[in-house]
Design a protein around this motif. Structure first.
Motif, PDB file in Angstrom:
ATOM      1  N   ILE A 154      -8.264  34.206 -50.771  1.00 16.18           N
ATOM      2  CA  ILE A 154      -8.935  35.058 -49.774  1.00 16.18           C
ATOM      3  C   ILE A 154      -9.711  36.171 -50.469  1.00 16.18           C
ATOM      4  CG2 ILE A 154      -8.607  36.640 -47.828  1.00 16.18           C
ATOM      5  CD1 ILE A 154      -8.075  33.692 -47.125  1.00 16.18           C
ATOM      6  N   CYS A 204      -7.924  25.812 -46.482  1.00 15.13           N
ATOM      7  CA  CYS A 204      -8.602  27.104 -46.436  1.00 15.13           C
ATOM      8  C   CYS A 204      -9.761  26.963 -45.458  1.00 15.13           C
ATOM      9  CB  CYS A 204      -9.105  27.480 -47.820  1.00 15.13           C
ATOM     10  SG  CYS A 204      -9.779  29.153 -47.903  1.00 15.13           S
ATOM     11  N   SER A 231      -4.801  35.789 -44.626  1.00 16.86           N
ATOM     12  CA  SER A 231      -6.027  35.806 -43.830  1.00 16.86           C
ATOM     13  C   SER A 231      -6.780  37.112 -43.993  1.00 16.86           C
ATOM     14  CB  SER A 231      -5.710  35.594 -42.347  1.00 16.86           C
ATOM     15  OG  SER A 231      -4.970  36.677 -41.835  1.00 16.86           O
TER      16      SER A 231
END
Length: 119
Positions: free
Chosen positions: A9, A96, A35
C-alpha cells in the motif's frame, strides 16, 4: 503478510499519490489486511467480498478451460472517470486492488506500478 501488505500500500501510494483507494485482501475470507482511502465513500470493506468472488470465478473458469489462456495475472475495469485494477498475489491467496481517476494515471502506468509492488 500484514507487514508486506502495508509495504505494498505504501509503495502504491508513493508511486500513485493521487490514489482514490488501495487495499490488500485475503481472497478466501474477503478480509481487508491493509488499506488506504481518500474518503469514506471508498470503503474497501464494501468491495472486498465482491472482488474475492470475482477472482474465484475467474480462476474456476480458467481451470475448467472455459477459454484459452494462462494463469490469471490481473483484472482491469475502466469506468467513465476511474480505473480499477485488481491483481492476485501470494499464489492467489491475496489480492491487491486500486482505484484511481483516469486523469491521474493510465492503464499501463497503473498495471506496471501494481506489478512492481505486488511481485
Amino acid at each position: 503478510m500484514a507487514k508486506r501488505s502495508k509495504e505494498v500500500i505504501e509503495g502504491l501510494l508513493h508511486d500513485l499519490p493521487d490514489l482514490l483507494m488501495a487495499c490488500v485482501v485475503n481472497t478466501q475470507s474477503g478480509r481487508v489486511v491493509a488499506s488506504y482511502t481518500v474518503s469514506a465513500a471508498y470503503n474497501p470493506n464494501q468491495i472486498s467480498l465482491r472482488n474475492a468472488k470475482l477472482l474465484r470465478v475467474m480462476d474456476e473458469a480458467l481451470a475448467a478451460k472455459a477459454w484459452a489462456g494462462g494463469p490469471l495475472t490481473d483484472i482491469s475495469v475502466i469506468l467513465e472517470d476511474q480505473l480499477h485494477h485488481l491483481r492476485p498475489m501470494n499464489d492467489g491467496k491475496w489480492y491487491c486492488f486500486l482505484a484511481v481517476h483516469t486523469a491521474d494515471a493510465n492503464l499501463g502506468i497503473a498495471k506496471e506500478i501494481m506489478r512492481r509492488h505486488t511481485s
